[in-house]
Design a protein around this motif. Structure first.
Motif, short mmCIF file in Angstrom:
data_model
loop_
_atom_site.label_atom_id
_atom_site.label_comp_id
_atom_site.label_asym_id
_atom_site.label_seq_id
_atom_site.Cartn_x
_atom_site.Cartn_y
_atom_site.Cartn_z
N ALA A 12 -15.43 -4.83 0.15
CA ALA A 12 -14.78 -3.44 0.16
C ALA A 12 -14.87 -2.93 0.78
O ALA A 12 -15.29 -2.85 1.76
CB ALA A 12 -15.81 -3.12 -1.41
N CYS A 13 -13.22 -2.55 1.03
CA CYS A 13 -12.86 -1.25 1.73
C CYS A 13 -13.40 -0.28 1.58
O CYS A 13 -13.50 0.01 0.56
CB CYS A 13 -11.28 -1.14 1.99
SG CYS A 13 -10.68 -2.62 2.53
N SER A 14 -14.50 0.42 2.85
CA SER A 14 -14.23 1.67 2.24
C SER A 14 -14.85 2.90 3.89
O SER A 14 -14.78 2.07 4.61
CB SER A 14 -15.68 2.56 1.46
OG SER A 14 -16.99 1.62 2.91
N GLU A 23 0.75 -1.22 0.44
CA GLU A 23 -0.25 0.08 -0.06
C GLU A 23 1.38 0.91 -0.13
O GLU A 23 0.38 2.10 -1.10
CB GLU A 23 -0.71 -0.06 0.94
CG GLU A 23 -2.08 1.09 1.73
CD GLU A 23 -3.28 0.46 -0.02
OE1 GLU A 23 -3.94 1.51 -0.24
OE2 GLU A 23 -3.32 -0.83 -0.14
N LYS A 66 -2.79 -2.02 -11.13
CA LYS A 66 -4.48 -1.48 -11.90
C LYS A 66 -3.85 -1.70 -13.18
O LYS A 66 -5.00 -1.86 -14.19
CB LYS A 66 -4.27 -0.23 -11.25
CG LYS A 66 -5.78 0.43 -12.08
CD LYS A 66 -6.37 1.56 -11.82
CE LYS A 66 -7.40 2.53 -12.32
NZ LYS A 66 -7.12 2.70 -13.31
N LYS A 111 -5.59 -4.59 4.06
CA LYS A 111 -6.55 -3.66 3.58
C LYS A 111 -6.72 -3.55 2.11
O LYS A 111 -7.30 -3.59 1.15
CB LYS A 111 -6.51 -2.18 3.92
CG LYS A 111 -7.34 -0.90 3.67
CD LYS A 111 -6.33 -0.06 4.40
CE LYS A 111 -6.49 1.37 4.28
NZ LYS A 111 -7.12 2.37 4.97
N SER A 148 -12.06 -5.06 -5.28
CA SER A 148 -12.87 -4.53 -4.42
C SER A 148 -13.27 -3.97 -6.33
O SER A 148 -14.10 -3.56 -6.68
CB SER A 148 -13.45 -3.42 -3.65
OG SER A 148 -12.01 -2.91 -4.10
N GLU A 149 -11.94 -3.18 -6.28
CA GLU A 149 -11.64 -2.42 -7.48
C GLU A 149 -11.60 -2.62 -9.10
O GLU A 149 -11.27 -2.06 -10.20
CB GLU A 149 -11.15 -1.14 -6.79
CG GLU A 149 -11.01 -0.14 -5.65
CD GLU A 149 -10.47 1.01 -5.48
OE1 GLU A 149 -10.08 1.42 -6.41
OE2 GLU A 149 -10.56 0.74 -4.03
N ARG A 206 -8.39 -3.85 -1.86
CA ARG A 206 -9.23 -2.86 -2.27
C ARG A 206 -7.89 -3.43 -3.97
O ARG A 206 -9.35 -2.99 -4.68
CB ARG A 206 -7.89 -1.36 -1.96
CG ARG A 206 -7.73 -1.24 -3.56
CD ARG A 206 -6.82 0.31 -3.38
NE ARG A 206 -7.18 1.68 -3.92
CZ ARG A 206 -6.10 2.31 -4.09
NH1 ARG A 206 -5.00 2.55 -3.84
NH2 ARG A 206 -6.33 3.29 -4.92
N PHE A 248 -0.98 -0.56 -6.28
CA PHE A 248 -1.82 -0.39 -6.38
C PHE A 248 -2.46 0.00 -8.18
O PHE A 248 -2.55 -0.93 -8.46
CB PHE A 248 -2.79 -0.01 -5.67
CG PHE A 248 -4.50 0.12 -6.61
CD1 PHE A 248 -5.50 -1.31 -6.08
CD2 PHE A 248 -4.99 0.87 -6.56
CE1 PHE A 248 -6.80 -1.57 -6.66
CE2 PHE A 248 -6.53 0.84 -7.27
CZ PHE A 248 -7.18 -0.50 -7.66
N CYS A 287 -12.43 -3.67 6.18
CA CYS A 287 -10.84 -3.94 6.12
C CYS A 287 -10.08 -4.73 7.66
O CYS A 287 -8.95 -5.46 6.70
CB CYS A 287 -9.82 -2.73 5.64
SG CYS A 287 -10.93 -1.65 4.65
#
Length: 466
Positions: free
Chosen positions: A221-223, A99, A108, A125, A132-133, A129, A104, A230
């Protein structure tokens, strides 16, 4: 044997972060791999000079590429990433903490460009991510994203799945309707510690919640509205009876993340099939068996387990609360440091996961199996982990390549996955590679010796979907 020309990308695997401690172990292993003439691979990092020195140090052949790529959380300070991803079938990312170092962004790019991605994340965490993304993006491009492909978290993930699968088979043969499926895993191991691992622990410090709780799967999902998804706690009880070892296990700090990965596999596997493997009432406990514990009388072992658990909780609490302590440890254990060759060669891992299926009808007896993961003469955190990471990455490159490849595996689901959720054919193929090239033995046997413990939820208990 597969020819290098059959790969759709220039490099089958690119080791990003190759000049770090674990990176060098991966490079050394790849340089000596029995299938080394079957594929091209590359080393990548921020410094071309260091990469050239690395290539010279290990006398790497000319087909090993050098790719300069610098990752960051922003466009301005990143360069070469897209070019690296476009040339690679699989990126093995060893630049942690993940992180903190903008991984990420790299994942991606892989998801968008159809490149598969693996790493050694122990950061729940970060994994959440990714799920979820990036899951939908990776599915569309054909990419397979698998974080945590080392000691964190393949041994527990795989043995929990294999044990659960066998328990379901036994229950079906005896016409038993299961109310709960529980996995209690204990691992006896010997190995070292590195600065990189401690750096990741610092990133995870906020997630070391010290009260027992049933975790949410990483897939939740983390939010900002639900940060507990998370960092929900996954801590073993102070002392857990591990029947295959005939002794008590205690808290495994690494088990917090490992258990989350196993829960995530449960969601992925059961969510993609009409039949249940884990079931809605699935629970997993991951313990460590300290050296010498198996030789102690069980009352003394029980006491020791509680003492060790108390010390572990205190250490984790201090790491979480004290910046001064974190800085002190970092000073004497900087990133890039790690255990000696002697420690790595003297290490071992013996993980035994007891899977128990508890019937809905009280008059029926539980059914159980044990899945065992064993490797000798290899420190689990570094020698085993580096080879695991390479083999999973090579497997993805071989299994998802051109149809002419003999190692191609059909029907593998794309997206953000776990090793246990790749499918039975893929898992069997990977385990065959691990036995042949790494010396890892994985066996599943039925268990009829008692010591199963009690149900955690009871019939008709928590029906929350995994």
């Amino acid at each position: 044997m597969t020819s290098a020309a059959s790969f759709p990308r220039k490099y089958a695997v690119t080791v990003y972060g190759a000049t770090g401690f674990t990176g060098k172990l991966c490079v050394e292993y790849l340089a000596q791999h029995p299938q080394g003439d079957a594929f091209n691979w590359a080393v990548a990092g921020r410094s071309t000079q260091k990469l050239q020195a690395l290539k010279q140090q290990y006398n790497l052949p000319s087909n090993v590429g050098i790719l300069r790529a610098e990752n960051s959380t922003d466009d301005v300070n990143s360069s070469g990433l897209k070019e690296m991803v476009q040339q690679s079938a699989v990126i093995l990312n060893l630049v942690g903490p993940y992180e903190l170092n903008g991984s990420f962004r790299l994942a991606k790019l892989c998801a968008e460009l159809g490149t598969s991605y693996t790493d050694l994340s122990g950061e729940s965490k970060f994994n959440a991510r990714l799920q979820s993304e990036l899951d939908e993006t990776a599915k569309k491009s054909g990419s397979i994203i698998i974080p945590s492909v080392g000691y964190d978290s393949i041994p527990l993930d795989v043995t929990a799945y294999l044990g659960a699968r066998r328990v379901r088979e036994l229950a079906a043969k005896k016409s038993i309707d299961l109310a709960e499926l529980q996995v209690k895993a204990g691992n006896s191991c010997m190995g070292g510690f590195s600065g990189g691992t401690f750096a990741s622990m610092k990133e995870m410090a906020g997630g070391w919640q010290l009260k027992p709780a049933k975790p949410l799967a990483i897939a939740d999902a983390c939010s900002e509205k639900a940060p507990e998804k998370c960092t929900s706690a996954v801590i073993t009880p102070n002392a857990t009876w591990i029947a295959p070892f005939k002794t008590w296990g205690t808290i495994n700090p690494l088990g917090i993340h490992n258990a989350r990965v196993a829960y995530h596999s449960a969601r992925l596997v059961d969510g993609s099939s009409s039949t249940e493997t884990y079931g809605p009432n699935f629970n997993v406990v991951d313990c460590v068996i300290p050296p010498g514990m198996t030789s102690l009388p069980w009352p003394i072992a029980f006491l020791f387990a509680h003492i060790i658990a108390s010390i572990t909780k205190m250490v984790l609490l201090v790491i979480d609360r004290s910046q001064m302590v974190r800085n002190f440890v970092t000073r004497f254990m900087p990133t890039g440091s790690g255990p000696s060759r002697k420690v790595q060669e003297a290490g071992f891992l013996d993980l035994r996961a007891l899977a128990v299926g508890y019937p809905a009808k009280s008059q029926q007896k539980p059914v159980a199996s044990v899945a065992r993961w064993l490797i000798k003469d290899a420190d689990p955190g570094y020698k085993m982990t580096s080879r695991l990471a390479v083999e999973v990455s090579l497997f993805l490159a071989l299994a998802t390549g051109e149809a002419t490849q003999p190692d191609k595996v059909k029907g593998m689901t794309r997206g953000v996955r776990t090793v246990a959720s790749l499918g039975d054919e893929a898992l069997a193929t990977l385990l065959k590679r691990l036995k042949e090239f790494v010396g890892i033995s994985v066996e599943v046997t039925d268990w009829n010796e008692g010591g199963l413990g009690k149900k955690l939820l009871g019939a008709g208990g928590n029906k929350e979907k995994l």
